[in-house]
Motif scaffolding. Structure first.
Motif, short mmCIF file in Angstrom:
data_model
loop_
_atom_site.label_atom_id
_atom_site.label_comp_id
_atom_site.label_asym_id
_atom_site.label_seq_id
_atom_site.Cartn_x
_atom_site.Cartn_y
_atom_site.Cartn_z
N SER A 1 0.71 -1.17 0.09
CA SER A 1 -0.11 0.13 -0.01
C SER A 1 0.80 1.31 0.05
CB SER A 1 -1.00 -0.07 1.33
OG SER A 1 -1.94 -1.11 1.38
N GLY A 2 1.99 1.24 -0.70
CA GLY A 2 2.91 2.57 -0.70
C GLY A 2 3.56 2.99 0.60
N LYS A 3 3.55 2.11 1.59
CA LYS A 3 3.97 2.43 2.93
C LYS A 3 5.50 2.53 2.67
CE LYS A 3 0.22 0.62 5.46
NZ LYS A 3 -0.26 -0.43 6.43
N LEU A 4 6.18 1.75 3.69
CA LEU A 4 7.73 1.87 3.56
C LEU A 4 8.26 0.68 2.89
CD1 LEU A 4 8.79 3.74 6.93
CD2 LEU A 4 8.23 4.61 4.74
N ARG A 5 9.42 0.78 2.20
CA ARG A 5 10.20 -0.43 1.71
C ARG A 5 11.38 -0.40 1.75
NH1 ARG A 5 8.13 2.45 -2.65
NH2 ARG A 5 9.74 3.62 -3.92
N GLN A 6 12.34 -1.25 1.70
CA GLN A 6 13.71 -1.19 1.87
C GLN A 6 14.33 -0.79 0.74
OE1 GLN A 6 14.71 -3.40 4.89
NE2 GLN A 6 16.93 -3.05 4.49
N THR A 7 15.61 0.06 0.92
CA THR A 7 16.14 0.82 -0.06
C THR A 7 17.49 0.38 0.41
OG1 THR A 7 16.29 2.81 0.98
CG2 THR A 7 14.52 2.48 -0.71
N LEU B 1 0.42 6.85 8.09
CA LEU B 1 1.09 7.79 8.70
C LEU B 1 1.61 6.91 10.15
CD1 LEU B 1 -1.50 10.56 8.58
CD2 LEU B 1 0.68 10.76 7.49
N ARG B 2 0.77 6.11 10.72
CA ARG B 2 1.26 5.57 11.86
C ARG B 2 2.22 4.69 11.78
NH1 ARG B 2 -1.93 2.24 14.67
NH2 ARG B 2 -3.75 2.04 12.96
N GLY B 3 2.43 4.09 10.56
CA GLY B 3 3.33 2.94 10.21
C GLY B 3 4.54 3.56 9.75
N ALA C 1 5.92 4.80 13.14
CA ALA C 1 6.63 3.58 14.02
C ALA C 1 7.85 3.42 13.48
CB ALA C 1 5.58 2.51 13.84
N LEU C 2 8.28 3.66 12.06
CA LEU C 2 9.55 3.24 11.52
C LEU C 2 10.81 4.49 12.10
CD1 LEU C 2 8.98 1.88 8.24
CD2 LEU C 2 9.85 0.64 10.22
N LEU C 3 9.91 5.50 12.11
CA LEU C 3 10.99 6.87 12.25
C LEU C 3 11.23 7.07 13.88
CD1 LEU C 3 9.59 9.46 9.54
CD2 LEU C 3 12.03 8.09 9.73
N LEU C 4 10.18 6.98 14.57
CA LEU C 4 10.24 7.39 16.06
C LEU C 4 11.43 6.64 16.66
CD1 LEU C 4 9.10 9.01 18.11
CD2 LEU C 4 7.35 7.52 18.55
N PRO C 5 11.74 5.30 16.73
CA PRO C 5 12.83 4.53 17.63
C PRO C 5 14.09 5.21 16.76
CG PRO C 5 11.21 3.03 16.63
CD PRO C 5 10.83 4.44 16.06
N GLU C 6 14.32 5.30 15.55
CA GLU C 6 15.54 5.87 15.13
C GLU C 6 15.65 7.54 15.57
OE1 GLU C 6 16.04 8.09 11.17
OE2 GLU C 6 16.69 5.98 10.83
N ALA C 7 14.78 8.23 15.63
CA ALA C 7 14.96 9.50 16.27
C ALA C 7 15.29 9.47 17.64
CB ALA C 7 13.43 10.40 16.03
N ARG C 8 14.60 8.59 18.45
CA ARG C 8 14.91 8.59 19.94
C ARG C 8 16.38 8.33 19.94
NH1 ARG C 8 10.80 8.65 23.47
NH2 ARG C 8 8.65 8.25 22.86
N GLU C 9 16.88 7.17 19.36
CA GLU C 9 18.41 6.57 19.35
C GLU C 9 19.01 7.88 19.15
OE1 GLU C 9 21.04 3.86 17.15
OE2 GLU C 9 19.13 2.82 17.66
N THR D 1 0.29 13.93 10.49
CA THR D 1 1.11 14.56 9.42
C THR D 1 2.13 15.47 9.76
OG1 THR D 1 -0.85 14.18 8.18
CG2 THR D 1 0.89 15.61 7.21
N LYS D 2 1.87 16.39 10.78
CA LYS D 2 3.02 17.18 11.21
C LYS D 2 3.77 16.44 12.00
CE LYS D 2 -0.41 21.09 11.65
NZ LYS D 2 -0.95 22.07 12.80
#
Length: 126
Positions: free
Chosen positions: A9-15, A52-54, A57-65, A110-111
């Motif tokens: 569904s156009g969420k995130l994909r591995q690059t 958005l939640r997906g 969920a991927l970006l938040l742990p990285e940002a915290r770290e 979104t913000k």
């Protein structure tokens, strides 16, 4: 599959090199920002909220770290932690009842996603 693997569904994909597809995230943000320009469609908001939640969920742990590495203690660290905690709580809110509350929730997510994407992009450049 891991949490950072390809999702449909156009969420995130591995690059290669970066498991977060910033272009896909930007596309989701664009769609969410355009959502308010027409009739409020609850089914569209449900799908966007999930995307958005997906992404969050991927970006938040990285940002915290990254914040912990850069600011292990002090005022900046506290402010970032508080913002991240707020984003985490916002993710748990749900859409509420009716299209207006759903629209407000989608716009807030979104913000939050925009903020996390800016942090991710800045961190990737370091």
């Amino acid at each position: 599959m891991s949490a950072r693997s390809r999702q449909d569904s156009g969420k995130l994909r591995q690059t290669s090199g970066d498991p977060i597809d910033a272009d896909t995230i930007r596309g989701t943000i664009r769609r969410a920002l355009q959502l308010g320009s027409g009739r409020l469609d609850l089914s569209s908001m449900v799908m966007l909220e999930e995307e958005l939640r997906g992404h969050i969920a991927l970006l938040l742990p990285e940002a915290r770290e990254a914040a912990h590495r850069r600011w292990p203690a002090g005022g900046e660290s506290h402010q970032r932690r508080a913002r991240f905690d707020g984003i985490e709580q916002q993710m748990k809110q749900g859409l509420g009842e009716g299209p207006l509350s759903a629209h407000v929730q989608v716009q807030q997510l979104t913000k939050d996603l925009q903020y996390l994407l800016v942090l991710h992009t800045a961190e990737a450049r370091r």
